[in-house]
Design an enzyme around this catalytic site. Structure first.
Site, mmCIF file in Angstrom:
data_model
loop_
_atom_site.group_PDB
_atom_site.id
_atom_site.type_symbol
_atom_site.label_atom_id
_atom_site.label_comp_id
_atom_site.label_asym_id
_atom_site.label_seq_id
_atom_site.Cartn_x
_atom_site.Cartn_y
_atom_site.Cartn_z
ATOM 1 C CD GLU A 152 -1.561 -0.541 3.521
ATOM 2 O OE1 GLU A 152 -2.732 -0.673 3.150
ATOM 3 O OE2 GLU A 152 -1.205 -0.429 4.708
ATOM 4 C CB CYS A 383 -13.766 16.137 25.733
ATOM 5 S SG CYS A 383 -14.839 16.417 24.319
ATOM 6 C CG HIS A 509 -9.691 17.366 23.118
ATOM 7 N ND1 HIS A 509 -9.573 16.127 23.707
ATOM 8 C CD2 HIS A 509 -10.910 17.383 22.536
ATOM 9 C CE1 HIS A 509 -10.671 15.428 23.478
ATOM 10 N NE2 HIS A 509 -11.491 16.167 22.773
ATOM 11 C CD GLU A 511 -6.270 16.510 25.139
ATOM 12 O OE1 GLU A 511 -6.687 17.499 25.784
ATOM 13 O OE2 GLU A 511 -7.032 15.649 24.656
HETATM 14 N N1 GLN Z 1 -18.442 11.744 23.305
HETATM 15 C C1 GLN Z 1 -18.497 13.113 23.696
HETATM 16 C C2 GLN Z 1 -19.063 14.006 22.599
HETATM 17 O O1 GLN Z 1 -19.060 13.634 21.462
HETATM 18 C C3 GLN Z 1 -17.130 13.610 24.136
HETATM 19 C C4 GLN Z 1 -16.106 13.566 23.059
HETATM 20 C C5 GLN Z 1 -14.702 13.644 23.571
HETATM 21 O O2 GLN Z 1 -14.425 13.348 24.739
HETATM 22 N N2 GLN Z 1 -13.777 13.974 22.703
HETATM 23 O O3 GLN Z 1 -19.475 15.094 22.885
#
Ligand code: GLN
Length: 537
Positions: A152, A383, A509, A511
């Protein structure tokens, strides 16, 4: 520099040799001499992006400012270079083919048979050259995923051959291989490397530099042998010995003069010396912390460290900023309940609840948050971690029985976390979440404001669900407040409990944006809070 130089990094013998870290380390060395460098990753799979892949398949999905869901190596590129990447830095076979097929339908190739060569290879070459447009970079480093010989990755290897031929002195190939140590023979073996170079030669590519991963030092004789069999100069046989941390690799590569060889081979004359002062300081502090602290990471992929890679790295950066070794304790949320939570987190000075999707492990996360909220243990939710904090508070403080996220229970009587309006009409799964950087307004006097020292921040998102504003007043009156809002959409991005020593949940996020040069303030403050809690115990 007048024209960008192109460096390709290929891999031989086996996967997982760390092409991403070698690419990032070479880039760091060139950057430290004042050059502008970017790194790009080609992944040979047919998915358009890794966004729809399970972490078991592909580790963490990394998100860029412009909302691309990408390979986790892009995280390394940003952490090392402190320069944001974009959609253009992450290409898959799926994207290449999609673009060619879309063009075919538009009639771009009218009259022609569309073929791997030249159409697919041209598309690949264009996406490499695109990065060098407007003289944005002096060097474009392109990492080719997979191992030479894989069916690939053939079109990519062919594109590299063509570019090498077309660009001559402005292009070179670094091939990363493995020199295994056979304990029974007490010897390092060069044969697999010879074979992988032979495979590259079959495709028309003579590598210019060999970076050899090894557990033992390569002596002069061995380097000589590799050079002889693989048609490279001895100085271009570079040892890459196992390092205790990825952040040491730029220094190992500097000692082996990898960037010097690259510059010489590309005929670049420079008297610019490396400036690695900040990096050396980081590494020194990382290796010699004066303090130590235990922090729990509660998630559902605890056996799979790559699933939370950016979080783990952000803790390393934040640890250095606090002169502290952060011992991350990975606790599986499926095994946590109200009865055992105290025992599970009793030695922890702080708890982070990880992002995630779906029902598995959610109740364990909620039980953990109840415990840390009631026991004043520093908490940081990211999140899904933030969403779980909201659910926990609604059930146990607001007494909303069976409150939940509609992701977990569509029939919950109290949907305190609900699908975003813009998501209700979405049916396609790939690339359709709320993705990329959005701005967020912080309330003065909040913990978030104290941490960021700014009223507006930009952070990256990847989610479909959100805090349900219908419940906002109830939460605020009971002591869980919203301290970060998106001004345009009125989405709650940050929640806090001001009566708690450190309790913060973020819908984004953070991070993804922590780098060696700029540790993320939320992680830095969270580690500081953990140290404070440890002292008070
Ligand atoms: N599952 C949750 C949402 O879609 C949180 C997503 C996440 O933690 N990145 O809102």
């Amino acid at each position: 520099m007048p024209n960008a130089k192109y460096i390709f990094v290929t891999g031989g013998v086996t996967s997982s040799l760390g092409k991403g870290i070698i690419s990032a380390s070479l880039a760091t060395l060139l950057q430290s001499r004042g050059f502008k460098v970017t790194i790009q990753k080609f992944d040979p799979y047919i998915n358009i992006d890794p966004g729809t892949l399970n972490p078991y398949e592909h580790g963490e999905c990394y998100v860029t400012d412009d909302g691309a869901e990408t390979d986790l190596d892009l995280g390394h590129y940003e952490r090392f270079l402190n320069v944001p990447t974009s959609r253009a830095n992450s290409i898959t076979t799926g994207r290449i083919y999609k673009s060619v097929i879309d063009k075919e339908r538009q009639g771009a190739y009218l009259g022609k048979t569309v073929q791997v060569i030249p159409h697919i290879t041209d598309e690949i070459k264009n996406s490499i050259k695109l990065l060098a447009k407007n003289k944005a970079f002096d060097f474009v480093i392109t990492e080719i995923g997979g191992t030479v010989g894989d069916i690939e990755s053939l079109p990519y290897i062919e594109a590299v051959r063509q570019m090498k031929w077309e660009l001559g002195k402005n292009c070179l190939v670094v091939h990363l291989t493995l020199i295994p140590y056979l304990a029974a023979a007490g010897e390092l073996k060069t044969k697999p490397t010879q074979h992988s170079v032979k495979a590259l030669l079959e495709y028309g590519i003579q590598p210019d530099i060999l970076v050899c991963r090894t557990e033992h030092t390569l002596n002069k004789e061995l380097k000589k042998k590799i050079a002889l069999f693989c048609n490279v100069e001895i100085s271009a046989v570079v040892e890459s010995i196992d390092a205790s941390t990825i952040y040491e690799v730029p220094f190992l590569m500097k000692e082996e003069k990898l960037d010097e060889v690259v510059l010489r081979k590309l005929s670049i004359d420079t008297d610019q010396k490396h400036d690695l002062t900040a990096w050396s300081k980081f590494l020194r502090k990382f290796k010699n912390p004066t303090k130590e602290v235990n922090i729990a990471l509660v998630g559902k992929y605890t056996e799979l460290k790559d699933a939370y890679l950016s979080i783990a790295e952000a803790f390393k950066h934040a640890g250095v900023a606090n002169d502290t070794r952060v011992n991350l304790n990975w606790i599986h949320s499926e095994g946590i309940n109200d009865d055992n939570v105290a025992e599970k987190v009793q030695d922890m000075s702080a708890v982070l609840v990880a992002p995630g999707f779906g029902e598995r492990g959610v109740e364990g996360k909620i039980a953990t948050i109840k415990y840390v909220r009631e026991n004043n243990i520093p908490f940081f939710g990211i999140c899904l971690g933030m969403q779980c904090a909201v659910i926990e508070f609604s059930r146990n403080v607001l007494k909303l029985k069976n409150a939940n996220s509609t992701e977990i229970n569509v029939d919950t009587p109290h949907p305190v976390i609900d699908i975003m309006d813009e998501q209700k009409k979405v049916t396609m799964k790939g690339g359709t979440m709320r993705l990329g950087a959005y701005s967020c307004q912080l309330s003065k006097d909040s913990l978030a404001y104290k941490i960021y020292q700014s009223d507006t921040i930009q952070e990256r998102h990847r989610h479909r669900f959100e805090f349900n504003n219908k419940y906002l007043d109830k939460f605020v009156n009971a002591g869980m407040i919203n301290t970060g809002m998106n001004q345009k959409t009125n989405l709650v991005e940050i929640i806090e409990i001001p009566s708690h020593p450190f309790f913060i949940g973020v819908q984004f996020h953070p991070e993804y944006k922590s780098t060696v040069a700029q540790p993320h303030p939320l992680f830095v403050s969270f580690v500081a809070a953990a140290l404070k809690h440890q002292k008070s115990k």
